[in-house]
Design an enzyme around this catalytic site. Structure first.
Site, PDB file in Angstrom:
ATOM      1  CG  ASP A  71      -1.663   0.325   4.928  1.00  0.00           C
ATOM      2  OD1 ASP A  71      -2.281   1.183   4.261  1.00  0.00           O
ATOM      3  OD2 ASP A  71      -1.307  -0.767   4.458  1.00  0.00           O
ATOM      4  CE1 TYR A 107      -2.481  -7.650  -0.064  1.00  0.00           C
ATOM      5  CE2 TYR A 107      -0.438  -6.438   0.259  1.00  0.00           C
ATOM      6  CZ  TYR A 107      -1.238  -7.260  -0.511  1.00  0.00           C
ATOM      7  OH  TYR A 107      -0.787  -7.692  -1.728  1.00  0.00           O
ATOM      8  NE  ARG A 119      19.217   3.588  -9.419  1.00  0.00           N
ATOM      9  CZ  ARG A 119      20.379   4.046  -8.948  1.00  0.00           C
ATOM     10  NH1 ARG A 119      20.456   4.562  -7.729  1.00  0.00           N
ATOM     11  NH2 ARG A 119      21.470   3.986  -9.688  1.00  0.00           N
ATOM     12  CE  LYS A 130      -4.750  -2.507  -3.300  1.00  0.00           C
ATOM     13  NZ  LYS A 130      -3.283  -2.525  -3.247  1.00  0.00           N
TER      14      LYS A 130
END
Length: 387
Positions: free
Chosen positions: A181, A109, A56, A206
């Site tokens: 973004d 979004y 992690r 994406k």
């Protein structure tokens, strides 16, 4: 902590292939291995080899991706997350505390707005929706002293263009951070940090991954202190990308430049055809000269991307069209090599129904893929004929 790859001044395509991708020192493998280990041996207590102790906290495959991300965006620090929203959540929690306010664009979004309004809103963070393409409206909103401005450009789904440099100048004069973004444009076409933005975020699901086979997110930034805070949340809250996801994203990024070039060529050709079509009432594509943000897009980016939104006569026509294409697959998401069609009002932006971000039922969003452009045009025209 820094994940920037300091190479001599080489081209973007070269960086996309080589940043963070040194051959494996042990075997000479040209492609660095996928490190699937959850933990790492210590040479005595606290004696870390290469700085890794637990999956992690860090993983060499993830570090390679983070170096690649930071280098391509021209940032000092790159951080990779399990999804775009996990990246956004960590960044927002690092910057904001209960009682703070942020400005968010009126076209973003749906998942970002849901995170801001419902998750962070429940925590006591306030938000104000502003048309970021209207700088006088931004100036007025900045009088309320928001901590942060959240911009998407091109925006989702209307492909609106925000002037990043002008927004950054305004925000910084009022002590606010600017987050961009950059999912739709990608660093292949636009580098917000070089235009004055403080932080870039991505859904790497994406265009960066580019093949519809991996979910991920990224935060890239310059400021060392803020990077430490985001990295602490990445570690403490744990929404990290797994090693195979990181490796798949890295592999996708290597072809980003050539993919974005073809996405843009195909989308522009399709947009030019659709402008002429009697069934289409409006085409939203920044590459068209009559797009309101066209001149800003020409100034701040080197291309217009593969996303295209069209307006049809009404909601039923839009739904019929979205369900009539054959090559364009009806699905959420975007940015893969295959073309996708989406009805935002009932799919990606259903969560903003009844909010200031609600989208009209009559629009259809197209993620224009890398297929033969003649086939894409024929598919869309056949679907319009069925409408």
């Amino acid at each position: 902590m820094s994940h920037h790859d300091d190479r001599p001044d080489v081209g973007f395509e070269t960086l996309a292939i080589h940043a963070g991708q040194d051959p494996d020192a042990t075997t000479g493998a040209v492609i660095p291995p996928v490190h699937m280990s959850s933990t790492y041996v210590q040479d005595g207590i606290g004696g870390l080899r290469g700085g890794y102790e637990y999956g992690r906290a860090g993983n060499p495959t993830r570090t390679a991706l983070e170096t690649q991300l930071a280098t391509l965006e021209g940032g000092a620090h790159g951080l990779s997350f399990a999804s775009g929203l996990a990246a956004e959540d960590a960044l927002l929690r690092a910057v904001l505390k209960p009682g703070d306010e942020l400005l968010i664009g009126d076209d973003v979004y749906g998942g970002t707005y849901r995170l801001v309004s419902r998750v962070l809103g429940a925590w006591g963070v306030r938000h104000r929706v502003v048309d970021l393409t209207d700088l006088s409206a931004v100036r007025d909103a900045l009088d309320e002293r928001p901590k942060l401005i959240w911009a998407e450009t091109p925006s989702n789904p209307y492909l609106r263009i925000t002037d990043i440099a002008a927004l950054a100048d305004l925000a910084h004069a009022h002590g606010a951070l600017v987050v961009v973004d950059n999912t739709f444009a990608t660093p292949a076409l636009q580098r917000p940090l070089s235009l004055g933005a403080d932080v870039v975020v991505h859904s790497t699901t994406k265009y960066l991954g580019g093949h519809s086979d991996v979910v991920g997110g990224a935060v890239v930034l310059q400021d060392d202190g803020l990077a430490e805070q985001v990295k602490f949340l990445q570690f403490a809250a744990g929404a990290v990308s797994g090693p195979l996801d990181a490796w798949l994203t890295t592999r996708g990024i290597k072809t980003l430049a050539v993919r974005m070039q073809r996405h843009g060529e195909n989308a522009l050709a399709l947009a030019q055809r659709l402008v002429e079509h009697p069934a289409v009432t409006r085409v939203h594509y920044p590459g068209l000269p009559d797009h309101p943000g066209h001149e800003i897009a020409v100034r701040q980016s080197s291309g217009f991307g593969g996303m295209l939104t069209i307006e049809l006569a009404d909601g039923p026509a839009a739904r019929r069209f979205a369900e009539s294409t054959r090559l364009f697959t009806l699905a959420e998401s975007l940015g893969g090599v295959e073309s996708l069609v989406n009805h935002p009002a009932s799919m990606t932006h259903a969560s903003v129904r009844g909010t200031p971000l609600e989208v009209t039922e009559s629009i259809v969003r197209l993620s224009v893929g890398l297929e033969s452009v003649g086939d894409l045009v024929a598919d869309v025209e056949a679907a319009l004929a069925r409408v």
